[in-house]
Scaffold this motif. Structure first.
Motif, PDB file in Angstrom:
ATOM      1  N   ALA A  45      51.069  26.495  37.417  1.00  0.00           N
ATOM      2  CA  ALA A  45      49.707  26.000  37.629  1.00  0.00           C
ATOM      3  C   ALA A  45      48.692  27.129  37.486  1.00  0.00           C
ATOM      4  CB  ALA A  45      49.597  25.354  39.010  1.00  0.00           C
ATOM      5  N   ALA A  46      49.015  28.305  38.016  1.00  0.00           N
ATOM      6  CA  ALA A  46      48.101  29.445  37.908  1.00  0.00           C
ATOM      7  C   ALA A  46      47.997  29.910  36.460  1.00  0.00           C
ATOM      8  CB  ALA A  46      48.575  30.583  38.808  1.00  0.00           C
ATOM      9  N   ALA A  47      49.148  29.956  35.770  1.00  0.00           N
ATOM     10  CA  ALA A  47      49.145  30.379  34.367  1.00  0.00           C
ATOM     11  C   ALA A  47      48.346  29.403  33.511  1.00  0.00           C
ATOM     12  CB  ALA A  47      50.577  30.499  33.854  1.00  0.00           C
ATOM     13  N   LYS A  48      48.543  28.119  33.757  1.00  0.00           N
ATOM     14  CA  LYS A  48      47.807  27.088  33.014  1.00  0.00           C
ATOM     15  C   LYS A  48      46.307  27.267  33.211  1.00  0.00           C
ATOM     16  CE  LYS A  48      47.608  22.016  32.480  1.00  0.00           C
ATOM     17  NZ  LYS A  48      46.231  21.733  32.933  1.00  0.00           N
ATOM     18  N   ALA A  49      45.899  27.502  34.459  1.00  0.00           N
ATOM     19  CA  ALA A  49      44.476  27.697  34.740  1.00  0.00           C
ATOM     20  C   ALA A  49      43.949  28.928  34.016  1.00  0.00           C
ATOM     21  CB  ALA A  49      44.270  27.837  36.249  1.00  0.00           C
TER      22      ALA A  49
ATOM     23  N   TYR B 260      44.101  28.066  41.810  1.00  0.00           N
ATOM     24  CA  TYR B 260      44.753  26.877  41.257  1.00  0.00           C
ATOM     25  C   TYR B 260      46.250  26.887  41.581  1.00  0.00           C
ATOM     26  CZ  TYR B 260      40.418  25.690  38.944  1.00  0.00           C
ATOM     27  OH  TYR B 260      39.101  25.349  38.715  1.00  0.00           O
ATOM     28  N   GLY B 261      46.823  28.069  41.717  1.00  0.00           N
ATOM     29  CA  GLY B 261      48.189  28.159  42.207  1.00  0.00           C
ATOM     30  C   GLY B 261      48.281  27.675  43.640  1.00  0.00           C
ATOM     31  N   GLY B 262      47.297  28.052  44.465  1.00  0.00           N
ATOM     32  CA  GLY B 262      47.253  27.581  45.846  1.00  0.00           C
ATOM     33  C   GLY B 262      47.094  26.076  45.933  1.00  0.00           C
ATOM     34  N   LEU B 263      46.300  25.515  45.038  1.00  0.00           N
ATOM     35  CA  LEU B 263      46.113  24.061  45.005  1.00  0.00           C
ATOM     36  C   LEU B 263      47.440  23.357  44.728  1.00  0.00           C
ATOM     37  CD1 LEU B 263      44.065  21.698  45.030  1.00  0.00           C
ATOM     38  CD2 LEU B 263      43.777  22.047  42.561  1.00  0.00           C
TER      39      LEU B 263
END
Length: 380
Positions: free
Chosen positions: A50-54, A271-274
């Motif tokens: 998710a963090a990488a995607k963001a 976004y990783g936290g989300l």
């Protein structure tokens, strides 16, 4: 040429011991490092993705200082459903780690000469942040036989007292405050018009106990600052992502400190936290189950050797009484030198820890068993 404020603060003992252990490892020594409070598990893949995607979607620019709206809303929902706190996303401040949240709170809530109560022993950074602010730490003794719970501490409160720090489950003891203890703290906070800083970073690493947020108690909503983060529960220590919620008047001050210092938490990290909050939670349970296995092996092994240690109810620390072999500092130095096992002297966490060492069992079962073998050779 240097700030007098900085002279009030000592070097972190946990970081110092870890640095020595790291240096020995680089020099070729096989050191088993029990000194740092960091899960040895990898961050779950869905969070990394998710963090990488963001990041690749271009979410690499400045974020709102208080945090991206989606994450603030998810945190507020988590606090409502899991912790029974009446908050909205406007009451949530996302920080670069829970440690930064603690720093901002002490700088925003304390003035020179104020007093802040810590239950002894306590995580080293609370005292450091209190001292940074110009305030004074008041160490409140706890009862080791009762799991390091505070007893009658009303006598430590006076007209200079501003806040009480609660850390449950706690570092360094792994102690968990039950409803009765928290109600006692809440009653005193209300009676004396005090703030309570509730650090709940270890809330999900708890064994056969219930985590209770003191901010959910009657009369505590407007005087509790609740701190949490992603480091421990989701193995995200290096991500530096935490959060807090506070009464509106204090919240504004903390947001001001953040906007003029670190600005915000890293955008794509949020976004990783989300994803951590909204994605599968299986990894958390699996990690806690593994910690429990490690705890049982370590505590049973220590007691068999003759090192007195009660089973902690939370976190991933054992606080072992080594008074039969010397004080905690002497034993820690001996273990590092003779057994190549790195632990933290209990005195680093307050005067009541003088006869103790803290052992972080955030390492593999094989290494725990090997460490026990090394300790047995020293103490048997």
């Amino acid at each position: 040429m240097t700030s007098a404020r900085l002279k009030r603060v000592e070097e972190s003992a946990t970081i110092r011991i870890s640095n020595i252990a790291t240096r020995m490892i680089k020099e070729g020594t096989d050191v088993i490092n029990f000194s740092l409070g960091e899960p040895d598990f990898d961050t779950p893949k869905n969070i990394c993705d998710a963090a990488a995607k963001a990041m690749y979607e271009g979410k690499t620019h400045y974020a709102p200082s208080a945090g991206i709206p989606e994450l603030r809303a998810a945190i507020a929902e988590k606090l409502k459903t899991e912790n029974h706190l009446e908050v909205t996303e406007k009451d949530v401040l996302v920080t670069p780690g829970a440690k930064q949240a603690i720093f901002e709170i002490m700088m925003g809530a304390l003035d020179d000469g104020d007093r802040a109560l810590l239950f002894d022993p306590a995580w080293v950074t609370y005292d450091a942040c209190i001292r940074f602010s110009g305030a004074n730490t008041v160490w409140v003794p706890t009862v080791p036989e009762r799991g390091f719970l505070p007893d009658n501490f009303a006598e430590y409160i006076n007209d200079k007292t501003k806040l009480i720090v609660v850390n449950s489950p706690g570092n360094p003891t792994g102690g968990v405050f039950g409803k009765k203890t928290l109600q006692c703290i809440a009653d005193l906070a209300i009676d004396h018009d005090l703030l309570v800083v509730s650090d709940e970073i270890y809330e999900k690493i708890i064994y056969d106990r219930e985590h209770i947020s003191i901010g959910s108690f009657d009369g505590m909503q407007d005087r509790t600052i609740t701190v949490n983060g992603f480091s421990k529960a989701y193995a995200m220590t290096g991500w530096r992502l935490g959060y807090l919620t506070a009464p509106p008047e204090i919240f504004k001050l903390l947001q001001k400190i953040q906007s003029h210092s670190v600005s915000s938490a890293t955008t794509f990290v949020q976004y990783g936290g989300l994803e951590a909050l909204q994605g599968p939670q299986d990894g958390v349970k699996a990690m806690v189950d593994r910690f429990k296995m490690r705890r049982d092996i370590l505590i049973d092994g220590l007691n068999k050797i003759g090192i007195e240690c009660k089973k902690p109810d939370g976190a991933f620390y054992a606080f072992a009484n080594v008074s039969e072999y010397g004080n905690g500092t002497e034993v820690a130095e001996r273990l590092l030198k003779e057994a190549h096992v790195a632990v933290t002297p209990g005195i680093a966490f307050g005067a009541s820890g003088e006869d103790f060492i803290r052992i972080s069992y955030a390492t593999s079962i094989d290494r725990i068993r090997e460490a026990l073998e090394r300790l047995e050779k020293i103490f048997a």
